[in-house]
Design an enzyme around this catalytic site. Structure first.
Site, PDB file in Angstrom:
ATOM      1  N   GLY A  46     -51.870  83.965   3.598  1.00  0.00           N
ATOM      2  CA  GLY A  46     -50.451  84.348   3.557  1.00  0.00           C
ATOM      3  C   GLY A  46     -49.569  83.454   4.417  1.00  0.00           C
ATOM      4  O   GLY A  46     -48.377  83.287   4.141  1.00  0.00           O
TER       5      GLY A  46
ATOM      6  N   LEU B 116     -51.794  87.687   5.832  1.00  0.00           N
ATOM      7  CA  LEU B 116     -51.543  89.128   5.760  1.00  0.00           C
ATOM      8  C   LEU B 116     -52.323  89.862   6.840  1.00  0.00           C
ATOM      9  O   LEU B 116     -53.461  89.498   7.151  1.00  0.00           O
ATOM     10  CB  LEU B 116     -51.952  89.666   4.382  1.00  0.00           C
ATOM     11  CG  LEU B 116     -51.350  88.967   3.161  1.00  0.00           C
ATOM     12  CD1 LEU B 116     -51.607  89.787   1.915  1.00  0.00           C
ATOM     13  CD2 LEU B 116     -49.870  88.697   3.342  1.00  0.00           C
TER      14      LEU B 116
ATOM     15  N   ASN C  80     -57.337  80.416   1.402  1.00  0.00           N
ATOM     16  CA  ASN C  80     -58.785  80.576   1.574  1.00  0.00           C
ATOM     17  C   ASN C  80     -59.308  81.913   1.066  1.00  0.00           C
ATOM     18  O   ASN C  80     -60.381  82.364   1.452  1.00  0.00           O
ATOM     19  CB  ASN C  80     -59.142  80.409   3.063  1.00  0.00           C
ATOM     20  CG  ASN C  80     -58.410  81.418   3.943  1.00  0.00           C
ATOM     21  OD1 ASN C  80     -57.273  81.753   3.678  1.00  0.00           O
ATOM     22  ND2 ASN C  80     -59.056  81.901   4.984  1.00  0.00           N
ATOM     23  N   GLU C  81     -58.519  82.561   0.181  1.00  0.00           N
ATOM     24  CA  GLU C  81     -58.850  83.935  -0.234  1.00  0.00           C
ATOM     25  C   GLU C  81     -60.276  84.070  -0.785  1.00  0.00           C
ATOM     26  O   GLU C  81     -60.961  85.033  -0.479  1.00  0.00           O
ATOM     27  CB  GLU C  81     -57.836  84.437  -1.278  1.00  0.00           C
ATOM     28  CG  GLU C  81     -56.519  84.926  -0.691  1.00  0.00           C
ATOM     29  CD  GLU C  81     -55.556  83.807  -0.307  1.00  0.00           C
ATOM     30  OE1 GLU C  81     -55.917  82.624  -0.432  1.00  0.00           O
ATOM     31  OE2 GLU C  81     -54.441  84.126   0.139  1.00  0.00           O
TER      32      GLU C  81
END
Ligand SMILES: CCCCC/C=C\C/C=C\CCC/C=C/C(=O)SCCNC(=O)CCNC(=O)[C@H](O)C(C)(C)COP(=O)(O)OP(=O)(O)OC[C@H]1O[C@@H](n2cnc3c(N)ncnc32)[C@H](O)[C@@H]1OP(=O)(O)O
Length: 264
Positions: free
Chosen positions: A132, A87, A154-155
């Site tokens: 994303g 994103l 990997n958020e």
């Protein structure tokens, strides 16, 4: 001989946000007349970060392909070392609530479109594919990845929480156990590691090799009835989309995300 499809203009796809429309072509779509295989190429330098406009074009491209008689579609990138950086961070930095809402909706619509295509899909991952970017590849049915890049959700490493439909997409591809280990630690896998856990189905030497392997995948369906194939895909994937889209939890979660985005 490849023919080009004109991607639906953003202003038509989403009139409410005409101000954000762009005439630049962020997605290239070509269909090989001989093989019937479509290639959808993201081309938003420097890193194919997913902003509203790119998502709208991607969604339009995959939707339009549904009305063509294609054998399958490959999603790839025009960039040398990046599939997609995920994103667009600028979309999440203090956006107007309407823009945040439109952005988030376009992300989920694009995921649903790609996840649910009636035709087979392959991600030819020719570069890094975090967050994303990984989600986009998970929406496809098959992943071929060029060696020596990274992929994963990997958020948590960024201090954010992957939405549950990101998680569901991961769990649709690798085991629940591996998903838990990967998501809680925000793991980015190297290509060979991703292959070992099944996050990618094949590795490739370079983009050409990845595209060739992607094309080969479609031949698995040469002797398969396309309607039976699609109904089976829906049977397997339909519940995930339903959970992702319709539930009360989703609405709450989205409000929470928009709140977070408008406050950072
Ligand atoms: C992150 C905080 C957001 C807070 C959000 C809050 C609420 C939202 C709630 C939930 C959302 C959850 C789901 C989120 C999913 C996501 O996808 S978040 C984005 C995650 N993406 C990444 O972590 C990738 C970060 N980028 C990289 O790792 C690297 O840039 C690379 C892709 C491996 C490429 O490396 P390299 O070739 O070395 O290039 P550079 O690092 O120099 O980058 C070139 C320019 O591109 C810009 N850029 C990189 N990534 C993004 C991005 N995601 N969005 C926008 N721009 C990006 C980078 O800044 C460089 O720009 P300049 O040249 O410096 O101008």
């Amino acid at each position: 001989m490849a023919s080009k499809i004109f991607v639906r203009p953003i202003s038509i796809a989403f009139n409410a946000f005409r101000n954000y429309s762009s005439s630049s072509k962020l997605v290239d779509v070509s269909i090989n007349d001989k093989t019937g295989i479509a290639t959808v190429t993201m081309q938003r330098p420097p890193v194919n970060s997913l902003n509203y406009e790119l998502l709208i074009e991607l969604n339009g491209a995959f939707q339009d392909l549904g009305s063509k008689k294609i054998k399958g579609a490959i999603l790839t990138s025009s960039l040398k070392t990046i599939f997609s950086a995920g994103l667009d961070i600028l979309e999440m930095y203090k956006p107007k609530p309407e823009r945040a809402n439109a952005f988030w909706t376009s992300l989920q619509d694009t995921w649903i479109t790609i996840f649910n295509t009636p035709y087979p899909t392959v991600a030819a991952i020719n570069g890094h594919s975090p967050a994303g970017g990984c989600l986009l590849s998970l929406a496809c049915e098959y992943r071929v990845m060029v060696n020596n890049y990274t992929i994963g959700l990997n958020e948590t490493k960024l201090g954010i929480v992957a939405p549950f439909w990101f998680v569901a997409s991961m769990k649709n591809t690798i085991s629940n156990r591996e998903s838990e280990l990967a998501l809680t630690s925000g793991r980015l896998y190297k290509t060979d590691e991703a292959f070992k856990v099944g996050l990618v189905d094949e590795t490739a030497e370079n983009k050409e090799d990845a595209l060739a392997k992607a094309e080969k995948f479609f031949s698995r369906f040469d002797a398969v009835n396309p309607i039976a194939r699609f109904l089976t895909k829906q049977e397997l994937r339909g519940k995930i989309v339903k959970v992702g889209r319709k539930t009360f939890i989703y609405k709450i979660f989205r409000k929470f995300q928009i709140c977070m985005m408008t406050r950072i």
